[in-house]
Write an enzyme that holds these catalytic residues in place. Structure first.
Site, PDB file in Angstrom:
ATOM      1  N   HIS A  22       0.837  -1.203   0.000  1.00 15.45           N
ATOM      2  CA  HIS A  22       0.000   0.000   0.000  1.00 15.45           C
ATOM      3  C   HIS A  22       0.872   1.254   0.000  1.00 15.45           C
ATOM      4  O   HIS A  22       0.638   2.193  -0.763  1.00 15.45           O
ATOM      5  CB  HIS A  22      -0.902   0.047   1.243  1.00 15.45           C
ATOM      6  CG  HIS A  22      -1.937  -1.014   1.321  1.00 15.45           C
ATOM      7  ND1 HIS A  22      -2.101  -1.800   2.442  1.00 15.45           N
ATOM      8  CD2 HIS A  22      -2.887  -1.419   0.439  1.00 15.45           C
ATOM      9  CE1 HIS A  22      -3.096  -2.639   2.251  1.00 15.45           C
ATOM     10  NE2 HIS A  22      -3.585  -2.442   1.035  1.00 15.45           N
ATOM     11  N   LYS A  46     -16.535  -6.582   6.914  1.00 21.84           N
ATOM     12  CA  LYS A  46     -15.307  -7.375   6.847  1.00 21.84           C
ATOM     13  C   LYS A  46     -14.782  -7.749   8.230  1.00 21.84           C
ATOM     14  O   LYS A  46     -13.805  -8.483   8.335  1.00 21.84           O
ATOM     15  CB  LYS A  46     -14.209  -6.601   6.094  1.00 21.84           C
ATOM     16  CG  LYS A  46     -14.458  -6.465   4.608  1.00 21.84           C
ATOM     17  CD  LYS A  46     -13.258  -5.806   3.949  1.00 21.84           C
ATOM     18  CE  LYS A  46     -13.376  -5.778   2.442  1.00 21.84           C
ATOM     19  NZ  LYS A  46     -12.176  -5.192   1.821  1.00 21.84           N
ATOM     20  N   ARG A  95      -2.944  -6.465  -7.841  1.00 16.43           N
ATOM     21  CA  ARG A  95      -1.773  -7.297  -7.547  1.00 16.43           C
ATOM     22  C   ARG A  95      -1.641  -8.446  -8.524  1.00 16.43           C
ATOM     23  O   ARG A  95      -0.553  -8.882  -8.837  1.00 16.43           O
ATOM     24  CB  ARG A  95      -1.854  -7.867  -6.134  1.00 16.43           C
ATOM     25  CG  ARG A  95      -1.605  -6.867  -5.045  1.00 16.43           C
ATOM     26  CD  ARG A  95      -1.854  -7.498  -3.726  1.00 16.43           C
ATOM     27  NE  ARG A  95      -3.232  -7.999  -3.761  1.00 16.43           N
ATOM     28  CZ  ARG A  95      -3.864  -8.512  -2.750  1.00 16.43           C
ATOM     29  NH1 ARG A  95      -3.278  -8.638  -1.607  1.00 16.43           N
ATOM     30  NH2 ARG A  95      -5.109  -8.924  -2.858  1.00 16.43           N
ATOM     31  N   SER A 133      -3.080  -7.655   3.146  1.00 16.30           N
ATOM     32  CA  SER A 133      -3.371  -7.451   4.567  1.00 16.30           C
ATOM     33  C   SER A 133      -3.809  -8.752   5.220  1.00 16.30           C
ATOM     34  O   SER A 133      -3.439  -9.043   6.360  1.00 16.30           O
ATOM     35  CB  SER A 133      -4.463  -6.388   4.731  1.00 16.30           C
ATOM     36  OG  SER A 133      -4.001  -5.142   4.291  1.00 16.30           O
TER      37      SER A 133
END
Length: 163
Positions: A22, A46, A95, A133
């Site tokens: 990030h 989440k 990604r 993450s």
């Protein structure tokens, strides 16, 4: 450094936690835009490890030496937040090819909701293509070394959460 365009951009995400990937993308955005607003999404669905305030504080600490970047928390639709804050660009990171389908759908929906906000995709440098993450949290939960994937301040916060 003078930016290539004279506009601001929003980089939204849960950032639970903010990773080196990030950070790298944010620093690259800061070279392209006059201002980058890192918008930390509440994302209660989440069930984040860190509270919204903790994620905002960590991001501010990690990014404090980048004057073109500010950090705030938000709740709601990213495209509406961007429009309300006069940010005509939403930055999204890709990604892997597997990210593209969902990100493409989000960009199309955002354009449908507000065609005045564009989505720009950036890819990470090779060293960060596998960092997420989710993986960082899992490694930290089991006592693994995450120092190469996160800022020392984030590493310390993860250690406290899992101690």
């Amino acid at each position: 450094m003078t930016s290539a365009v004279n506009i601001g951009a929003m980089y939204p995400g849960t950032f639970d936690p903010l990773t080196r990937g990030h950070e790298e993308l944010i620093h690259r955005c800061a070279r392209l835009f006059d201002h980058v607003l890192v918008a930390v999404a509440a994302s209660p669905g989440k069930a984040p490890l860190f509270t919204l305030d903790e994620r905002v504080d960590l991001a501010r600490e990690v990014l404090k030496d980048t004057p073109e970047v500010s950090v705030t928390g938000y709740d709601g639709l990213s495209v509406e937040f961007a429009h309300t804050h006069d940010l005509p660009v939403i930055i999204r990171g890709l990604r892997a090819v597997s990210d593209f389908e969902l990100e493409f759908q989000l960009a199309a929906m955002n354009r449908r909701l507000n065609d005045g906000v564009e989505t720009v995709f950036l890819t990470p440098t090779e060293q960060f293509t596998f960092v997420s993450s989710t993986l960082v949290r899992e490694i930290a939960e089991y006592g693994g070394d995450v120092s190469q994937f996160v800022h020392p301040r984030v590493e310390e916060a993860l250690r406290r959460k899992f101690s």
